[in-house]
Design an enzyme around this catalytic site. Structure first.
Site, mmCIF file in Angstrom:
data_model
loop_
_atom_site.group_PDB
_atom_site.id
_atom_site.type_symbol
_atom_site.label_atom_id
_atom_site.label_comp_id
_atom_site.label_asym_id
_atom_site.label_seq_id
_atom_site.Cartn_x
_atom_site.Cartn_y
_atom_site.Cartn_z
ATOM 1 N N TYR A 30 0.784 -1.171 -0.130
ATOM 2 C CA TYR A 30 -0.004 0.073 -0.235
ATOM 3 C C TYR A 30 0.986 1.267 0.076
ATOM 4 O O TYR A 30 1.193 1.939 1.029
ATOM 5 C CB TYR A 30 -1.012 -0.115 1.180
ATOM 6 N N TRP A 34 -3.916 6.160 2.310
ATOM 7 C CA TRP A 34 -5.457 5.741 2.436
ATOM 8 C C TRP A 34 -6.157 6.350 3.527
ATOM 9 O O TRP A 34 -5.731 6.874 4.545
ATOM 10 C CB TRP A 34 -5.414 4.403 2.874
ATOM 11 N N TRP A 36 -8.990 5.970 5.641
ATOM 12 C CA TRP A 36 -9.236 5.697 7.039
ATOM 13 C C TRP A 36 -7.873 5.390 7.755
ATOM 14 O O TRP A 36 -7.872 5.496 8.975
ATOM 15 C CB TRP A 36 -10.359 4.556 7.259
ATOM 16 N N ASP A 37 -7.015 5.003 7.001
ATOM 17 C CA ASP A 37 -5.712 4.484 7.597
ATOM 18 C C ASP A 37 -4.973 5.714 8.222
ATOM 19 O O ASP A 37 -4.670 5.991 9.220
ATOM 20 C CB ASP A 37 -4.656 3.916 6.478
ATOM 21 N N GLN A 108 -13.999 6.010 1.740
ATOM 22 C CA GLN A 108 -13.752 4.898 2.883
ATOM 23 C C GLN A 108 -14.394 5.603 4.125
ATOM 24 O O GLN A 108 -14.793 6.609 4.224
ATOM 25 C CB GLN A 108 -12.132 4.863 3.152
ATOM 26 N N ASP A 170 -12.720 -5.150 2.875
ATOM 27 C CA ASP A 170 -12.877 -5.169 1.367
ATOM 28 C C ASP A 170 -13.281 -6.695 0.702
ATOM 29 O O ASP A 170 -13.951 -6.555 -0.314
ATOM 30 C CB ASP A 170 -11.344 -5.267 0.804
ATOM 31 N N ARG A 202 -4.983 -13.186 0.420
ATOM 32 C CA ARG A 202 -5.679 -11.879 -0.270
ATOM 33 C C ARG A 202 -6.912 -12.351 -1.004
ATOM 34 O O ARG A 202 -7.262 -13.648 -1.322
ATOM 35 C CB ARG A 202 -4.470 -11.764 -1.423
ATOM 36 N N TRP A 359 -10.252 -10.123 5.067
ATOM 37 C CA TRP A 359 -11.505 -9.776 6.017
ATOM 38 C C TRP A 359 -12.511 -10.922 5.972
ATOM 39 O O TRP A 359 -13.700 -10.595 6.517
ATOM 40 C CB TRP A 359 -12.222 -8.482 5.138
ATOM 41 N N GLU A 402 -0.627 -6.623 9.391
ATOM 42 C CA GLU A 402 -1.899 -5.984 9.053
ATOM 43 C C GLU A 402 -3.094 -6.756 9.684
ATOM 44 O O GLU A 402 -4.231 -6.199 10.208
ATOM 45 C CB GLU A 402 -2.067 -6.160 7.502
HETATM 46 C C1 DGY Z 1 -6.513 -3.012 -1.614
HETATM 47 O O1 DGY Z 1 -5.959 -2.858 -2.603
HETATM 48 O O2 DGY Z 1 -6.643 -4.246 -0.933
HETATM 49 C C2 DGY Z 1 -6.917 -1.993 -0.737
HETATM 50 O O3 DGY Z 1 -7.204 -2.589 0.502
HETATM 51 C C3 DGY Z 1 -8.099 -1.238 -1.291
HETATM 52 O O4 DGY Z 1 -8.456 -0.428 -0.499
#
Ligand code: DGY
Length: 432
Positions: A30, A34, A36-37, A108, A170, A202, A359, A402
């Site tokens: 990432y 972002w 909310w981050d 977000q 996500d 993922r 998630w 994470e």
């Molecule tokens: C991702 O690319 O997985 C991000 O979390 C999208 O916001």
């Protein structure tokens, strides 16, 4: 132990801070800002570098669109380690998008209001922090105006999200039934996330097809909110997203009151607040599950699954005492066995639960942080303490990951490492 962990967390945040004045969530996976981050990160930064905490919020709000919208990713910098980047999202399609910053055309969870309140709580120079808040707060207010004007199509106090990436959660199994209603093309693209993180942690390739397809539809209509509300196959009232908006409404009311001379805005915020809390309890509560759930606006029904988002309304003072008891009972029964860390992101008793996949099951520190405060506010002190201790233990055992496996027997940290909000929020939990 405590001092050492704080020191390591500070190091993670310092390493991830960029010269442009914002913090990346983590290296490689990432590489941009972002929404909310950045909010959660500013809370941690407030403990040891107020100036960077303020920059974090400023750089985010500088990228606000002229209609009050705040995008989910701001591309301040170039990077080829992430897909989909600025050339895919093309925020310039929207006539009111920022002329200065490239971004995505989705948002977000609206954390920024309550983040300002947290920054004031933490800062020792309250006067200086209030002065800073005064320079930023109207931007946050305009963001709430944007939501109620454009995202509340039935004028009921609940706003929609049009993409799973807007939810923050996500690839939650919550979305699986929505994917069943869609049949996107198989896009040809090069994933970057799976070059940084094991693919088993993922989303799948097919899931990315759904994600990209929704964006393509929005782009065809230049990110026009009315068209999106009419045409997006994904249109959801999300309890986490709406709970964050409600929490931020309360924070803005408190902050404007402290600042003085903002009667009209306070009165508007109170109106939104009353309507939103009422609709939230009427429309998003599921008696059978004893939990708040998502509402699928496109298909006109509740999505009957329990996730950590189901408990987030505790953070925002939404449930009455009876509902609060019910949802804590649901949390302990389904998520809280002694062999588990609190709080899995998805119902561990469901066949859709996957303890390693993003998630779809793992524990996330930002949700735990909200749950800690929410449980404490409602008087569930022991459960709050358990959420806090579990969070600290996970980071101590595994590192600043994470997300984390909720099974004590099979614990591990997954996804990105040296992850900024895990570091930022553990700093807060270790101080209180
Ligand atoms: C991702 O690319 O997985 C991000 O979390 C999208 O916001």
């Amino acid at each position: 132990m405590k001092e050492k962990l704080i020191k390591q967390a500070v190091q993670v945040l310092s390493n991830n801070f960029q010269k442009e004045g914002f913090t990346i969530p983590c290296k490689g996976l990432y590489p941009f800002q972002w929404k909310w981050d950045s909010g959660f990160i500013a809370i941690g930064l407030s403990y040891f570098n107020i100036s960077n905490a303020k920059k974090e919020i400023e750089t985010l709000l500088n990228a606000q669109w002229e209609n009050g919208f705040i995008p989910h990713i701001v591309f301040h910098n170039e990077s080829d380690t992430y897909f989909p980047g600025p050339d895919f999202h093309q925020s310039n399609l929207h006539f009111l998008s920022s002329k200065e910053y490239k971004s995505t055309g989705m948002t977000q969870p609206p954390v920024t209001g309550f983040v300002l309140q947290e920054m004031l709580r933490i800062a020792s120079d309250k006067e200086g922090m209030l002065q800073f808040i005064e320079t930023q707060i109207d931007k946050v207010y305009r963001n709430h105006q944007y939501f109620y004007k454009n995202r509340d199509i039935y004028n009921e106090g609940l706003v929609y999200i049009y993409h799973n990436w807007e939810s923050g959660t996500d690839n939650s199994p919550i979305w699986d039934d929505i994917w069943e209603t869609m049949n996107p093309p198989e896009y040809d693209f090069e994933r970057r996330d799976t070059t940084h993180v094991d693919a088993s942690q993922r989303p799948s390739k097919r899931e990315y097809d759904y994600y990209l397809h929704i964006i393509e539809i929005a782009k065809e209509h230049n990110y026009d909110d009315t068209k999106i509300a009419e045409l997006s196959p994904f249109l959801v009232q999300d309890p986490l997203f709406n709970a964050m908006l409600i929490k931020s409404n309360s924070a803005l009311i408190g902050l404007y009151t402290k600042l003085g001379e903002n009667e009209e805005k306070i009165s508007q915020l109170k109106k939104w607040q009353e309507k939103s809390i009422k609709a939230f309890n009427e429309k998003l509560y599921n008696e059978n599950l004893g939990a708040y759930v998502h509402y699928d606006l496109r298909n006109g029904k509740q999505i009957e699954f329990v996730s950590s988002s189901s408990f987030s309304p505790l953070f925002s003072g939404i449930p009455d005492e009876k509902k609060a008891k019910e949802i804590v009972n649901t949390m302990l029964t389904k998520f809280g066995g002694e062999d588990k860390y609190l709080c899995a992101s998805f119902d561990p008793t469901s066949s859709r639960f996957n303890p390693k996949k993003y998630w779809r099951g793992p524990v996330w520190i930002n949700l735990n942080w909200m749950l800690y405060y929410g449980l404490k506010d409602y008087g569930f002190i022991d459960v709050a303490q358990r959420v806090k201790e579990d969070s600290i233990e996970l980071i101590k055992n595994d590192g600043f990951y994470e997300y984390f496996d909720s099974r004590k027997s099979n614990n591990g940290g997954y996804g990105g490492s040296d992850f900024s909000w895990s570091a930022a929020l553990i700093i807060d939990l270790l101080h209180i």
